[in-house]
Design an enzyme around this catalytic site. Structure first.
Site, PDB file in Angstrom:
ATOM      1  N   PRO A 188       0.785  -1.236   0.000  1.00  0.00           N
ATOM      2  CA  PRO A 188       0.000   0.000   0.000  1.00  0.00           C
ATOM      3  C   PRO A 188       0.817   1.285   0.000  1.00  0.00           C
ATOM      4  CG  PRO A 188       0.054  -0.919   2.205  1.00  0.00           C
ATOM      5  CD  PRO A 188       0.777  -1.904   1.322  1.00  0.00           C
ATOM      6  N   CYS A 189       1.488   1.566  -1.111  1.00  0.00           N
ATOM      7  CA  CYS A 189       2.252   2.802  -1.203  1.00  0.00           C
ATOM      8  C   CYS A 189       1.342   4.031  -1.202  1.00  0.00           C
ATOM      9  CB  CYS A 189       3.141   2.796  -2.436  1.00  0.00           C
ATOM     10  SG  CYS A 189       2.284   2.525  -4.005  1.00  0.00           S
ATOM     11  N   HIS A 190       0.043   3.826  -1.454  1.00  0.00           N
ATOM     12  CA  HIS A 190      -0.889   4.951  -1.427  1.00  0.00           C
ATOM     13  C   HIS A 190      -1.094   5.483  -0.012  1.00  0.00           C
ATOM     14  CE1 HIS A 190      -3.285   1.290  -0.792  1.00  0.00           C
ATOM     15  NE2 HIS A 190      -4.103   2.041  -0.076  1.00  0.00           N
TER      16      HIS A 190
END
Length: 283
Positions: free
Chosen positions: A246-248
């Site tokens: 989850p780089c978001h």
């Protein structure tokens, strides 16, 4: 099961863009609906089908103050708790993605020559994706509105692999994350290649609980490299598995969401969607 909001993401994205650009005016339902050429009634219904909450409620999840409040809590847990207690003590998503298994040196060197990769295209609440898997796990996921371009980008990752367009169980289990059916994710594995530093950063991303946010500097600090914020940002940008890693959930220290490889509007949609989903599970 057919989910109608898949085909409505473009309108949802346009609405989120408008909300972000006019946030300080707190636009009314009628104003946002007009921007996407829908009646307030139909827009409200469509949005609630997509997010599970009303546009007004969703707007609250996208506010800077909301992001800052979460960030303050997350900074404390990132530096003092989450990274010290390991996988067993973190959120559901983190528990389910048990480990990142790096590729062997041989696989990395020869561009995946010995790999057999299955790939397919699927719809998500945030647009179409290409998802690819080996026998070890998911090796690639990216948002791809154009299938030909999406496959070409996959081939750049593993230029010498053998490809088969087929949906397998590994892909299906990974895609359950978009329906919030967490019970289906217990067997999901990731099979990614990267440098030692990239793997550490991607593992750190898995430890950010759903509905929470972190900063580049807090991740760098958790890796005992407090001056490496820029290198962390580069590794985050090189993430090969959208959403599952989850780089978001990584934002700027100011509380602003910042840029995202697959579009800042999509990033805002993900953050709000997860915050709304987390809130609903706690009610």
């Amino acid at each position: 099961m057919e989910i109608q909001y898949f085909s409505n993401y473009d309108r949802i994205a346009a609405a989120i863009d408008y909300i972000n650009n006019n946030f300080r005016q707190q636009p009314a339902l009628e104003q946002v609906a007009e921007q996407v050429h829908l009646s307030p009634f139909h827009f409200q219904r469509m949005f609630k089908e997509w997010a599970g909450v009303s546009p007004k409620k969703f707007l609250q999840y996208l506010t800077v103050e909301h992001a800052k409040n979460i960030l303050k809590q997350q900074q404390a847990s990132l530096s003092d708790t989450a990274f010290q207690i390991g996988l067993s003590g973190t959120s559901r998503l983190h528990d389910l993605f048990i480990s990142i298994e790096g590729m062997t040196p041989g696989e990395f060197k020869n561009g995946g020559e010995q790999l057999h990769i299955n790939y397919s295209f699927a719809e998500t609440p945030f647009g179409a994706v290409i998802v690819a898997s080996t026998v070890k796990g998911i090796c690639y996921m990216a948002f791809a509105e154009d299938e030909q371009e999406g496959f070409a980008n996959l081939q750049q990752q593993f230029p010498n692999a053998k490809y088969h367009q087929v949906v397998d169980m590994i892909q299906q289990q990974a895609l359950y994350v978009f329906t919030q059916d967490w019970s289906k994710l217990s067997e999901v594995k990731l099979h990614v290649k990267g440098t030692s530093f990239q793997l550490k950063v991607w593992e750190a991303l898995l430890k950010i609980p759903t509905g929470n946010l972190a900063t580049y500097s807090s991740i760098a600090a958790s890796l005992q490299q407090p001056t490496a914020s820029r290198a962390v940002g580069s590794a985050v940008g090189d993430n090969p598995v959208a959403f599952l890693i989850p780089c978001h959930r990584v934002i700027r220290a100011t509380g602003e969401f910042g840029q995202y490889h697959w579009g800042s509007t999509r990033k805002a949609a993900m953050i709000g969607w997860e915050a709304a989903a987390t809130d609903l599970t706690m009610e």
